[in-house]
Write a protein that holds these residues in place. Sequence first.
Motif, short mmCIF file in Angstrom:
data_model
loop_
_atom_site.label_atom_id
_atom_site.label_comp_id
_atom_site.label_asym_id
_atom_site.label_seq_id
_atom_site.Cartn_x
_atom_site.Cartn_y
_atom_site.Cartn_z
N ASP A 226 -2.62 38.22 53.41
CA ASP A 226 -1.70 39.39 53.48
C ASP A 226 -1.32 39.72 52.13
OD1 ASP A 226 -1.83 39.46 56.21
OD2 ASP A 226 0.23 38.67 56.77
N LYS B 89 0.22 37.84 49.55
CA LYS B 89 1.63 37.15 48.96
C LYS B 89 1.27 36.84 47.43
CE LYS B 89 0.93 34.13 51.95
NZ LYS B 89 -0.04 34.66 52.89
N ILE C 67 -7.88 31.29 48.49
CA ILE C 67 -6.54 31.21 49.40
C ILE C 67 -5.96 30.20 48.52
CG2 ILE C 67 -7.75 31.57 51.71
CD1 ILE C 67 -7.30 28.50 51.97
N THR C 68 -4.50 30.35 48.87
CA THR C 68 -3.57 29.50 48.56
C THR C 68 -3.60 28.26 49.36
OG1 THR C 68 -2.20 31.58 47.76
CG2 THR C 68 -1.16 29.32 47.80
N GLY D 106 -0.50 31.05 53.59
CA GLY D 106 -0.58 31.49 54.69
C GLY D 106 -1.23 30.89 55.77
N HIS D 107 -2.17 30.15 55.17
CA HIS D 107 -3.08 29.40 56.21
C HIS D 107 -2.38 28.40 57.05
CE1 HIS D 107 -6.55 27.56 58.01
NE2 HIS D 107 -7.15 28.38 57.16
N LEU E 92 -4.53 51.19 51.99
CA LEU E 92 -5.51 51.12 53.08
C LEU E 92 -4.92 51.87 54.43
CD1 LEU E 92 -6.75 47.35 52.73
CD2 LEU E 92 -7.59 49.55 51.46
N SER F 276 2.29 48.42 48.06
CA SER F 276 0.82 47.89 47.80
C SER F 276 1.00 47.10 46.55
CB SER F 276 -0.07 49.29 47.50
OG SER F 276 -1.30 48.68 46.98
N1 LIG Z 1 -6.29 47.18 48.98
C1 LIG Z 1 -5.27 46.17 48.88
N2 LIG Z 1 -5.62 44.95 48.78
C2 LIG Z 1 -4.86 44.12 48.68
C3 LIG Z 1 -3.25 44.38 48.50
N3 LIG Z 1 -2.74 43.16 48.17
C4 LIG Z 1 -3.41 42.27 48.22
N4 LIG Z 1 -4.75 42.71 48.52
C5 LIG Z 1 -6.05 41.89 48.60
O1 LIG Z 1 -5.95 40.93 49.52
C6 LIG Z 1 -6.77 39.84 49.38
C7 LIG Z 1 -5.79 38.41 49.61
O2 LIG Z 1 -4.70 38.61 48.54
P1 LIG Z 1 -3.80 37.29 48.24
O3 LIG Z 1 -2.79 37.81 47.28
O4 LIG Z 1 -4.69 36.28 47.83
O5 LIG Z 1 -3.45 36.95 49.53
P2 LIG Z 1 -2.23 35.64 50.09
O6 LIG Z 1 -1.30 36.22 51.07
O7 LIG Z 1 -1.68 35.16 48.98
O8 LIG Z 1 -3.23 34.56 50.81
P3 LIG Z 1 -2.83 33.35 51.17
O9 LIG Z 1 -2.13 32.72 50.10
O10 LIG Z 1 -4.33 32.46 51.17
O11 LIG Z 1 -2.27 33.10 52.47
C8 LIG Z 1 -7.09 39.87 47.92
O12 LIG Z 1 -8.59 40.43 47.85
C9 LIG Z 1 -6.25 41.20 47.28
O13 LIG Z 1 -6.89 41.65 46.30
C10 LIG Z 1 -2.89 45.77 48.40
O14 LIG Z 1 -1.69 46.19 48.35
N5 LIG Z 1 -4.03 46.62 48.72
#
Ligand SMILES: Nc1nc2c(ncn2[C@@H]2O[C@H](COP(=O)(O)OP(=O)(O)OP(=O)(O)O)[C@@H](O)[C@H]2O)c(=O)[nH]1
Lengths: 302, 417
Positions: free
Chosen positions: B14, B16, B67-68, B90-91, B146, B179
């Motif tokens: 998502d 994070k 992933i985290t 998040g997983h 998006l 974003s």
């Molecule tokens: N287009 C778009 N992509 C995004 C945005 N925020 C994050 N992403 C993309 O979403 C993907 C996942 O982002 P992470 O920040 O790794 O997600 P996370 O929530 O930390 O995932 P976990 O920690 O594994 O749960 C990456 O490819 C990011 O570049 C955004 O605002 N817009």
Amino acid sequence: MKAVQVPHLDALEAESIHIFREVAAEFERPVMLFSGGKDSIVMLRLAEKAFYPARIPFPVMHVDTGHNFDEVIDYRDRRVAELGVNLVIASVQAAIDSGRVVEETGPRSSRNKLQTVALLDGISDGKYDAAFGGGRRDEEKARAKERIYSFRDEFGQWDPKNQRPELWNLYNGRHKRGEHIRVFPISNWTELDIWQYIEREEIEIPSIYYAHRRPVIKRDGMLLAITPFLTLLPDEVPEEMLVRFRTVGDATCTGAVESPASNPAEVIIEVAAARITERGATRADDRISEAGMEDRKREGYF
Amino acid sequence: MEMLRFATAGSVDDGKSTLIGRLLLDSKQIFEDQLEAVEKTSREKGFDYTNLALLTDGLRSEREQGITIDVAYRYFATPKRKFIIADTPGHVQYTRNMVTGASTADLALVLIDARKGILEQSRRHAVIASLLRVSHLVLCVNKMDLVDWEEDVFNSICEEFSEFAAKLDIPDLTFIPISALNGDNVTTHSDHMPWYGGPTLLYHLEHLYIASDRNLIDPRFPVQYVIRPMSNEHHDYRGYAGQVSGGTFRPGDEVMVLPSGMTTTIAGIDSFDGPVSEAVPPMSVTIRLTDNLDVSRGDMICRPRNASVATQDVDAMICWFTERPLSERTTYGIKHTTNNARCQVRHLAYRLDINTLSRDESATELNMNEIGRVQLRVTAPLFVDEYRRNRMTGSFILIDEGTNETVGAGMIIGTDA
Ligand SMILES: Nc1nc2c(ncn2[C@@H]2O[C@H](COP(=O)(O)OP(=O)(O)OP(=O)(O)O)[C@@H](O)[C@H]2O)c(=O)[nH]1
Ligand SMILES: [Mg+2]
């Protein structure tokens, strides 16, 4: 009643003291790693506070690479005598002399990896079941992932993918014989917090943390001090500069930074404005690879 | 300076970690060498843009899998406040690590992918945050880029979440469309969403009034360690060291010690820095008592007319962390304040359905990542308060006595079985 906010240094101090007391109460043989560097000096002060007016109820251990700055060793010995704590030395030189490990050679050699062997030997020789370390989570990205109580198996290994959940301030120190826990009481402190605390508490630290003139060479973007342990490369010419150290470790891989800061207040201003991390600026050992720290930690490094 | 601890939450991918990276970068908290390393890795991996998640995803496996896996702690300060961030995974497999990060947080940032809306994992994390009594929740609807920055998308997610949150205990809820990738509404207002009139995320974090989770009313002092110097100078010294877990303690106060129930007064409160005239949470101090009572680690110092409940029966909500399910009649180690004991699960009252928040009373086990209500019988009395009154005396962990793993987190609801 008014909800008075607790100043952040007091909150950090209270958390660290809680951790010290918890370990002293629940473990049979804790030991504290003490290098004479600023983080371990702050840690020692926190331990002193935790048990006041009693003495610190565990020994301290110095993992000694043999490549030391004299100022740091003098400080170490003086402070340990003042506090009346036992000093245990885990010596890398001794491990080399006994043939247990083989030393790298050449100008870029370092005893960094050998430290892990001396440390793990020291822990098992002393039958220690908990070892306090001065690691901070803001130092490095693998450290940022570590628990306050970090479980180590019988080989001293850290398994970052399988850490115990750690909730509230309820620490789980249970382990089997031969396993141990690394405890990081200053996990949540930043470099700036450390300096603000040194200033507030008027803690003396080795003079090399403040500006002084000394001959150095530039290597890989770092300023390395000229010491008997450093082998110069053919084109390296020492130059005298006004420097101070941001971290203090093995003299061959700890770099200095150019700085006129001669007291805590001036260092604080400098740290607050720094654009490069403390380890990035000063630690050759961290530059090995992207996951250098994680790999060393897995094997049992601090 | 005031300190705010916050944790990220929400489903996998998502955004994070990207958000934390963006927040740190745009508030100029990223050092040059850190940014260079992340830019280099992004280039090597052939990404079109710098993956800011790499600023917190520091483990080799995290970088490989994108992933985290475990919490990363980051620290930053603005002229207004000092922040401790826990960026959590998040997983669903790593829910225990999310709970780890959230257990000490004052605020949870729950992220939602605007395209996907509210997922089961978003609900699970919101429920966990509310059970842990994280007082502030900010719902960040992310990846607005998006969905063409559509106000309707944002509104309908907010509406759906509000409906769900109404059934939870969340004192302060805020919604922000962002974003993370581009930085819209993170530290600066977004030009793409003129319809949004609220604060940026950073402004909100800097200015919200922090509802303290400290209990300043009910005096509680779990004895952690007995200080006996055994030196000539302090020959008869006997001090009870610990961290104040509730209320205020002053020299001269009449106190009661559990489990004995004996009363005495506070002779003095000591610290390395001198006598303390008033000790409040979370101070770590040493209390001396006027009478020579038998007091040891695990005992609780409180007031005669305001004391914890001493009980062997505990009624609690449990988050379960491990593959071997929690089942009735199983025995676990339990750690509560400074007490270690054993306990048996007498009864599993229900399992909570994360999606509907309904109670499944026919459940006989709690599986990994499930939440339920249990009655425990403890081998020795614990000195407890309800978690909603006191986080420190109302929480405990369960430990598997075979593996020594921490297998559950408990929040006490009631004290009579
Ligand atoms: N287009 C778009 N992509 C995004 C945005 N925020 C994050 N992403 C993309 O979403 C993907 C996942 O982002 P992470 O920040 O790794 O997600 P996370 O929530 O930390 O995932 P976990 O920690 O594994 O749960 C990456 O490819 C990011 O570049 C955004 O605002 N817009
Ligand atoms: Mg992440």
